[in-house]
Design an enzyme around this catalytic site. Structure first.
Site, PDB file in Angstrom:
ATOM      1  N   CYS A 132       0.836  -1.208   0.000  1.00 21.07           N
ATOM      2  CA  CYS A 132       0.000   0.000   0.000  1.00 21.07           C
ATOM      3  C   CYS A 132       0.869   1.255   0.000  1.00 21.07           C
ATOM      4  O   CYS A 132       1.313   1.709   1.071  1.00 21.07           O
ATOM      5  CB  CYS A 132      -0.920   0.013   1.204  1.00 21.07           C
ATOM      6  SG  CYS A 132      -2.020  -1.410   1.334  1.00 21.07           S
ATOM      7  N   LEU A 133       1.082   1.820  -1.172  1.00 24.37           N
ATOM      8  CA  LEU A 133       1.826   3.073  -1.314  1.00 24.37           C
ATOM      9  C   LEU A 133       0.967   4.148  -1.970  1.00 24.37           C
ATOM     10  O   LEU A 133       0.806   5.248  -1.438  1.00 24.37           O
ATOM     11  CB  LEU A 133       3.099   2.828  -2.137  1.00 24.37           C
ATOM     12  CG  LEU A 133       3.944   4.068  -2.479  1.00 24.37           C
ATOM     13  CD1 LEU A 133       4.478   4.727  -1.213  1.00 24.37           C
ATOM     14  CD2 LEU A 133       5.092   3.691  -3.424  1.00 24.37           C
ATOM     15  N   SER A 140       2.673   8.981  -8.909  1.00 24.10           N
ATOM     16  CA  SER A 140       4.090   9.131  -9.228  1.00 24.10           C
ATOM     17  C   SER A 140       4.818   9.948  -8.159  1.00 24.10           C
ATOM     18  O   SER A 140       5.989   9.695  -7.858  1.00 24.10           O
ATOM     19  CB  SER A 140       4.241   9.816 -10.595  1.00 24.10           C
ATOM     20  OG  SER A 140       3.728   8.991 -11.620  1.00 24.10           O
ATOM     21  N   PHE A 164      -5.904   1.705  -5.592  1.00 21.78           N
ATOM     22  CA  PHE A 164      -5.437   0.700  -6.563  1.00 21.78           C
ATOM     23  C   PHE A 164      -4.681  -0.447  -5.885  1.00 21.78           C
ATOM     24  O   PHE A 164      -3.647  -0.886  -6.392  1.00 21.78           O
ATOM     25  CB  PHE A 164      -4.548   1.333  -7.632  1.00 21.78           C
ATOM     26  CG  PHE A 164      -5.142   2.486  -8.371  1.00 21.78           C
ATOM     27  CD1 PHE A 164      -6.406   2.407  -8.934  1.00 21.78           C
ATOM     28  CD2 PHE A 164      -4.437   3.676  -8.507  1.00 21.78           C
ATOM     29  CE1 PHE A 164      -6.957   3.484  -9.621  1.00 21.78           C
ATOM     30  CE2 PHE A 164      -4.984   4.756  -9.193  1.00 21.78           C
ATOM     31  CZ  PHE A 164      -6.239   4.658  -9.755  1.00 21.78           C
ATOM     32  N   SER A 166      -3.987  -4.106  -5.056  1.00 21.81           N
ATOM     33  CA  SER A 166      -4.267  -5.468  -5.504  1.00 21.81           C
ATOM     34  C   SER A 166      -4.418  -6.397  -4.306  1.00 21.81           C
ATOM     35  O   SER A 166      -3.611  -6.368  -3.377  1.00 21.81           O
ATOM     36  CB  SER A 166      -3.137  -5.975  -6.404  1.00 21.81           C
ATOM     37  OG  SER A 166      -3.076  -5.253  -7.598  1.00 21.81           O
ATOM     38  N   GLN A 286       5.096 -11.550 -47.045  1.00 24.06           N
ATOM     39  CA  GLN A 286       6.247 -10.890 -46.452  1.00 24.06           C
ATOM     40  C   GLN A 286       5.847  -9.853 -45.399  1.00 24.06           C
ATOM     41  O   GLN A 286       6.542  -9.679 -44.389  1.00 24.06           O
ATOM     42  CB  GLN A 286       7.099 -10.218 -47.536  1.00 24.06           C
ATOM     43  CG  GLN A 286       8.462  -9.776 -47.035  1.00 24.06           C
ATOM     44  CD  GLN A 286       9.337  -9.253 -48.158  1.00 24.06           C
ATOM     45  OE1 GLN A 286       8.969  -8.307 -48.851  1.00 24.06           O
ATOM     46  NE2 GLN A 286      10.500  -9.867 -48.352  1.00 24.06           N
ATOM     47  N   GLN A 344      -3.658  -8.514 -33.634  1.00 27.50           N
ATOM     48  CA  GLN A 344      -3.900  -8.049 -35.004  1.00 27.50           C
ATOM     49  C   GLN A 344      -3.704  -9.178 -36.014  1.00 27.50           C
ATOM     50  O   GLN A 344      -4.468  -9.305 -36.981  1.00 27.50           O
ATOM     51  CB  GLN A 344      -2.958  -6.884 -35.329  1.00 27.50           C
ATOM     52  CG  GLN A 344      -3.195  -6.232 -36.671  1.00 27.50           C
ATOM     53  CD  GLN A 344      -4.463  -5.388 -36.708  1.00 27.50           C
ATOM     54  OE1 GLN A 344      -5.016  -5.069 -35.657  1.00 27.50           O
ATOM     55  NE2 GLN A 344      -4.922  -5.043 -37.893  1.00 27.50           N
ATOM     56  N   GLY A 347      -6.627 -11.278 -36.733  1.00 21.33           N
ATOM     57  CA  GLY A 347      -7.796 -10.669 -37.340  1.00 21.33           C
ATOM     58  C   GLY A 347      -8.945 -10.605 -36.350  1.00 21.33           C
ATOM     59  O   GLY A 347      -8.759 -10.385 -35.151  1.00 21.33           O
ATOM     60  N   GLU A 371       3.952   0.085 -10.603  1.00 20.19           N
ATOM     61  CA  GLU A 371       5.346   0.014 -10.135  1.00 20.19           C
ATOM     62  C   GLU A 371       6.168   1.210 -10.647  1.00 20.19           C
ATOM     63  O   GLU A 371       7.375   1.119 -10.855  1.00 20.19           O
ATOM     64  CB  GLU A 371       6.032  -1.306 -10.557  1.00 20.19           C
ATOM     65  CG  GLU A 371       5.241  -2.568 -10.278  1.00 20.19           C
ATOM     66  CD  GLU A 371       5.110  -2.885  -8.800  1.00 20.19           C
ATOM     67  OE1 GLU A 371       5.044  -1.942  -7.994  1.00 20.19           O
ATOM     68  OE2 GLU A 371       5.044  -4.074  -8.458  1.00 20.19           O
TER      69      GLU A 371
END
Length: 389
Positions: A132-133, A140, A164, A166, A286, A344, A347, A371
């Protein structure tokens, strides 16, 4: 795992023990995680019993000392484990990483009494841990955190909110950074807060883009009383403890990105060899070959940089923090792009849940944020460079 990946392992001359550790993690992930990862994602299910099952494998205290049940392994060993677990589910591997970061902080900075009291339950995975920070108003700028811990007799009384987090609401122990003194980093201390501490509560489940299999909530302290004996280190040591933990945490989350991206690439390589268009497999074109070549190159570069950074931290190199930041920035960026390209190449099928690609893309995206954001990683790298001139 392809030949290039194996050749990278060879560059680091993995010994028999490291190969066995990697294979054990791969086997566990293939049997206990991969078959259920999409279901956990759909159901928002936190597989506590499967997480606890990693304890007997030594994954509850990977780089904690053996005295209290840790495995006593190196950082390079740890990234091999997290990479292998993340190939099955990045969210699962990331939670194991967070637990290990919290356990390592206690093993490294706690007193002998605290280590004997807390570590056996953490290293065995009897207890799960969260870190917990971050707060609603400080991400930041971690040194600006507002959560306070004021001494009151034989306790600290905590007030504030962490954001946030976890595992919040499920984890049994929370390593909390709180302000005990002046503004700025020197006024921050670290405390181990048990889940049943009076005055501790949790916000509602956050609705996230990815990492659906693990809960994310606010951790709320409302006159939360914690015994003073749960202070880790001395008052004012918290910011140093937090930053030391993040050096390793950044390597771990990079390893989680690498494992997820390798899984996405392997899917894409197989699919493009099977999918037919205009009378031939699409990997004969290609344009697609160039995409596959770039993806393979990014995976190999990521693996080399990550393993080098882990080796730097193992050796306690003076610029290990710079290497951790470089690895976190490059690997999480490059591996997200690999996973996105893999989607991608599938598809429309890549956009379907049952193919697993869209989950990998969603899970890996947050690694560029947590992090320490990748923008902050650039700040750390630049400070190391400018400070030498």
């Amino acid at each position: 795992m392809d030949a290039v990946a194996e050749s990278v392992y060879g560059q680091f001359e993995l010994n028999a023990d490291q190969r066995a550790i990697r294979e054990m993690a791969q086997s566990f992930a293939a049997e206990q995680v991969a078959p259920f990862a999409l279901e956990w994602d759909r159901e928002r299910h936190f597989p506590v019993e499967v997480i606890r099952a990693t304890g007997p494998l030594g994954f509850g205290g990977i780089y904690c000392s053996e005295e209290f049940g840790g495995s006593g392994l190196k950082r390079l060993d740890a990234v091999l484990i997290f990479e292998a677990l993340a190939a099955a589910c990045p969210g699962f591997s990331s939670y194991i990483s967070i637990h290990n970061m919290a356990a390592w902080m206690i093993d490294t900075f706690a007193s002998s009494e605290q280590r004997a009291r807390l570590l056996p339950k953490l290293t065995s995975m009897e207890w799960l841990a969260s870190y917990c920070l971050t707060e609603p108003g400080s991400g930041s700028d971690a040194a600006a955190l507002k959560t306070r811990a004021d001494r009151s007799g034989e306790n600290y009384v905590l007030n504030g909110t962490k954001q946030f987090i976890s595992g919040a609401g499920v984890s049994d122990l929370y390593v909390v950074m709180a302000r005990t003194g002046e503004d700025g980093p020197r006024g921050i201390s670290a405390l181990a807060v048990p889940k049943d501490a009076p005055g501790l509560s949790f916000g509602p489940l956050e609705k996230k883009m990815g990492w659906h299999m693990q809960p994310t909530r606010q951790v709320i302290f409302d006159n939360c009383r914690v015994p003073a004996e749960n202070l880790l280190g001395r008052e004012g040591d918290g910011f140093r403890i937090a930053m030391a933990g993040l050096d390793g945490g950044r390597l771990n989350i990079a390893a989680c990105s690498l494992g997820g991206a390798q899984a996405a690439f392997d899917k894409a390589l197989a699919y493009t060899g099977e999918r037919q268009a205009f009378g031939q497999p699409v990997n004969r074109f290609q344009a697609l070959q160039f995409k596959l070549a770039d993806m393979e190159t990014n995976l190999a570069a990521s693996r080399l940089l990550l393993y080098t950074a882990a080796s730097m931290l193992d050796r306690k190199a003076p610029d290990a923090s710079k290497w951790s930041a470089m690895a976190k920035r490059f690997v999480t960026d490059a591996c997200f792009e690999v996973a996105n390209e893999a989607l991608q190449l599938h598809g429309g099928y890549g956009y379907l849940h049952d193919y697993g690609l869209e989950k990998l893309v969603r899970d890996l995206r947050v690694h560029q944020i947590l992090e320490g954001t990748n923008e902050i990683m650039r700040v750390i790298i630049a400070r190391h460079l400018v400070g030498k001139r």
